[in-house]
Design a protein around this motif. Structure first.
Motif, short mmCIF file in Angstrom:
data_model
loop_
_atom_site.label_atom_id
_atom_site.label_comp_id
_atom_site.label_asym_id
_atom_site.label_seq_id
_atom_site.Cartn_x
_atom_site.Cartn_y
_atom_site.Cartn_z
N SER A 1 0.94 -1.21 -0.04
CA SER A 1 -0.02 0.06 0.04
C SER A 1 1.02 1.36 -0.07
O SER A 1 0.40 2.34 0.05
CB SER A 1 -0.94 -0.16 1.28
N GLY A 2 2.25 1.07 -0.13
CA GLY A 2 2.93 2.15 -0.07
C GLY A 2 3.08 2.85 1.42
O GLY A 2 3.61 3.96 1.44
N GLU A 3 2.83 2.25 2.54
CA GLU A 3 2.96 2.66 3.74
C GLU A 3 4.10 2.17 4.80
O GLU A 3 4.21 2.10 5.71
CB GLU A 3 1.71 2.46 4.54
N LEU A 4 4.97 1.19 3.74
CA LEU A 4 5.92 0.88 4.75
C LEU A 4 6.83 1.50 5.44
O LEU A 4 7.23 1.15 6.67
CB LEU A 4 6.68 -0.33 3.54
N SER A 5 7.38 2.69 4.62
CA SER A 5 8.31 3.23 5.53
C SER A 5 7.54 4.12 6.78
O SER A 5 8.07 4.41 7.78
CB SER A 5 8.80 4.54 4.65
N PHE A 6 6.29 4.45 6.45
CA PHE A 6 5.68 5.19 7.69
C PHE A 6 5.40 3.92 8.86
O PHE A 6 5.77 4.41 10.01
CB PHE A 6 4.35 5.48 7.36
N ALA A 7 5.10 2.78 8.60
CA ALA A 7 4.84 1.96 9.63
C ALA A 7 6.33 1.60 10.50
O ALA A 7 6.47 1.52 11.38
CB ALA A 7 4.34 0.46 9.04
N LYS A 8 7.49 1.49 9.57
CA LYS A 8 8.51 1.29 10.25
C LYS A 8 9.13 2.56 10.93
O LYS A 8 9.77 2.45 12.23
CB LYS A 8 9.82 0.77 9.20
N ALA A 9 8.72 3.64 10.51
CA ALA A 9 9.08 4.98 11.20
C ALA A 9 8.61 5.01 12.40
O ALA A 9 9.10 5.31 13.56
CB ALA A 9 9.03 6.20 10.45
N ILE A 10 7.19 4.68 12.60
CA ILE A 10 6.40 4.83 14.02
C ILE A 10 7.04 3.73 14.81
O ILE A 10 7.08 3.87 16.08
CB ILE A 10 5.00 4.73 13.79
N LEU A 11 6.99 2.62 14.35
CA LEU A 11 7.63 1.36 15.55
C LEU A 11 8.98 1.91 15.85
O LEU A 11 9.27 1.73 16.98
CB LEU A 11 7.51 0.20 14.68
N SER A 12 10.04 2.10 15.25
CA SER A 12 11.16 2.52 15.39
C SER A 12 11.01 3.50 16.51
O SER A 12 11.99 3.62 17.57
CB SER A 12 12.19 2.86 14.13
N LYS A 13 10.13 4.67 16.21
CA LYS A 13 10.14 5.79 17.10
C LYS A 13 9.78 5.46 18.57
O LYS A 13 10.30 5.74 19.49
CB LYS A 13 9.24 6.92 16.63
N VAL A 14 8.67 4.48 18.54
CA VAL A 14 8.43 3.86 19.98
C VAL A 14 9.58 3.24 20.64
O VAL A 14 9.66 3.16 21.48
CB VAL A 14 7.12 2.86 19.61
N ALA A 15 10.44 2.24 19.84
CA ALA A 15 11.35 1.74 20.34
C ALA A 15 12.39 2.52 21.08
O ALA A 15 13.06 2.19 21.97
CB ALA A 15 12.06 0.61 19.45
N ARG A 16 12.65 3.57 20.16
CA ARG A 16 13.81 4.69 20.72
C ARG A 16 13.30 5.26 21.85
O ARG A 16 14.25 5.61 22.78
CB ARG A 16 14.10 5.38 19.33
N GLN A 17 12.07 5.77 21.86
CA GLN A 17 11.63 6.97 22.84
C GLN A 17 10.58 6.48 23.60
O GLN A 17 10.24 7.19 24.67
CB GLN A 17 11.31 8.11 22.03
#
Length: 477
Positions: free
Chosen positions: A349-365
């Motif tokens: 759906s073209g949303e891969l970078s968005f999903a990865k960015a949010i999960l990475s942000k949760v993991a970091r912060q």
């Protein structure tokens, strides 16, 4: 016959050709052991550094020259090209010393193994016995022996298990075959290992604690403060889903303020048990899951602003400082049951970078603001588990893997491939520490009974779209 003639006669009986080939084989084996130890990170680098510094001081501090001078042997000190060769050998003695010692110990173990196998009858019709390829220490109480089968079948090794245990004076926890390599792995332990652990709510610890499992010597627990985010990996029927079931149930029952967002792109089948519970939302498709991640992202920003306003460093400090109109914050656990499914659907759906960015942000912060990520996957390849997210998940629980590469992706080693086929058996990794554990078993019926008192009487017809996670004035953080 003179003494000189006696010495010459004795030397005539020496097999110089055999000794030469033995020396060459010993050196080649040492090089192989050294390379293998470096590649698998088993080489003792701290020991090497100590030996190298001592060797450096010995050469460049001219200690060697001083020692030769004390015995009037200064003329023996190498010079020119000979000094270059000499200094190189001395400065690399940490490598070669360890390698020669490793090969010497290996040969000694092979002699012991040959004696054991001959005594218990584990040998071919031609009298050949298994040969040690290497011995690998997995943890303080566990070693793995890789043996060349020499034509013996895996069934013959399994039949010899009681005799091998008695001979080694250790428990054998696993015997597995690598047929293409003609080898068999035998895992030995000084402690017996339970094959089943019943779930107990009291064993999970306090409100923010959770049980990892039972090692050979103790129960291993952790807290959300120590391990705010988890990676849980394992192939089908290995125990991953069962572990998630007891993990969610434990926190739901113990912490009456904790909220859950459960993302399952397989139609919510794994999380049916938790539907219709207050404080829990189950998201069953990509659209719902992406909206849930957007809500999580917005909530993280609100929480970070709230902490900054009071000058609090984390959720615990904030809740201690919050008074009056400042509402206390509850913890929120985001569980992704199958990361590969989420990423695959998001990519289409073209949303891969968005999903990865949010999960990475949760993991970091997320730790500071009370948002915790539990990322599950059956197929832990680079596409489903990128290094940025993996690097921010401090706790990794890996159940049995079907291939070496999947285990390497999660743990950096092949240990999960070598686990016995016991449901619930896993490798727990925290930092550089690895433990083999038996995880607790909680059945669906038992979990449902624990959750029944909380379940809503009128279930909603469908999962609602996620709403902003408001501050909770009556809740503990």
């Amino acid at each position: 016959m003179t003494e000189k003639n006696l010495h010459l006669k004795a030397l005539e009986g020496v097999d110089w050709g055999g000794k030469f080939f033995y020396l060459i084989a010993f050196i080649l084996d040492s090089i192989f052991e050294l390379a293998k130890a470096i590649v698998t990170w088993r080489f003792p680098w701290l020991w090497w550094q100590l030996v190298t510094w001592l060797a450096f001081f010995f050469v460049y501090g001219h200690v060697d020259q001083w020692l030769l001078a004390q015995i009037d042997g200064g003329f023996l000190y190498p010079r020119g090209v000979f000094w270059a060769v000499y200094s190189t050998v001395v400065l690399t003695i940490g490598f070669w010393g360890w390698a020669f010692l490793a090969v010497g110990l290996k040969q000694r173990r092979n002699r012991k193994l040959k004696e054991i196998c001959e005594n218990i009858g584990l040998k071919t019709k031609l009298g050949r016995t298994p040969r040690l390829v290497f011995e690998d220490r997995l943890d303080a109480s566990t070693v793995r022996l890789r043996l060349k089968t020499m034509g013996l079948s895996i069934e013959e090794f399994k039949r010899a298990k009681p005799s091998l245990e008695a001979s080694f004076r250790k428990y054998i926890t696993n015997i597995s075959e690598h047929r293409t390599g003609g080898t068999v792995d035998i895992t030995l332990s000084t402690e017996n290992f339970p094959e089943h652990i019943d779930y107990s709510l009291s064993a999970t610890g306090g409100k923010t604690s959770f049980l990892i499992g039972q090692s050979r010597t103790k129960a291993i627990t952790a807290t959300l403060a120590e391990i705010p985010h988890l990676l849980i990996a394992g192939e089908t029927s290995s125990g991953k889903s069962t572990y998630l079931r007891q993990f969610i149930t434990s926190f739901y029952v113990k912490d009456r303020s904790c909220h859950f967002s459960l993302l399952d792109l397989k139609g919510g089948l794994e999380f049916q048990l938790f539907e219709n519970l207050p404080r829990v939302k189950v998201f069953k498709n990509l659209g719902q899951s992406l909206n849930a991640l957007k809500t999580v992202d917005a909530e993280m920003e609100r929480r970070m602003s709230a902490l900054a306003e009071l000058g609090a460093s984390d959720i615990k400090a904030y809740n201690q400082m919050a008074t009056g109109s400042k509402s206390r914050l509850s913890r929120h656990i985001i569980v992704v049951d199958e990361g590969a499914e989420l990423y695959l659907a998001a990519q289409k759906s073209g949303e891969l970078s968005f999903a990865k960015a949010i999960l990475s942000k949760v993991a970091r912060q997320g730790r500071a603001v009370g948002l915790h990520l539990v990322f599950g996957t059956q197929r832990p390849d680079a596409r489903a588990l990128d290094t940025q997210i993996k690097g921010n998940l401090p706790g990794k629980l890996c159940f049995q893997m079907g291939d070496h590469s999947s285990s390497m992706t999660v743990l950096g080693s092949g240990r999960a491939k070598d686990l016995p086929g016991v449901p619930g058996r896993a490798i727990w990794q925290r930092g550089l520490t690895n433990f083999e554990v038996q995880t607790p078993y909680l059945s669906v019926a038992e979990a449902d009974l624990m959750l029944a008192q909380f379940r809503e009487e009128t279930p909603p017809e469908s999962t609602p779209e996620p709403q902003p996670m408001d501050f909770m004035p009556e809740l503990d953080g």
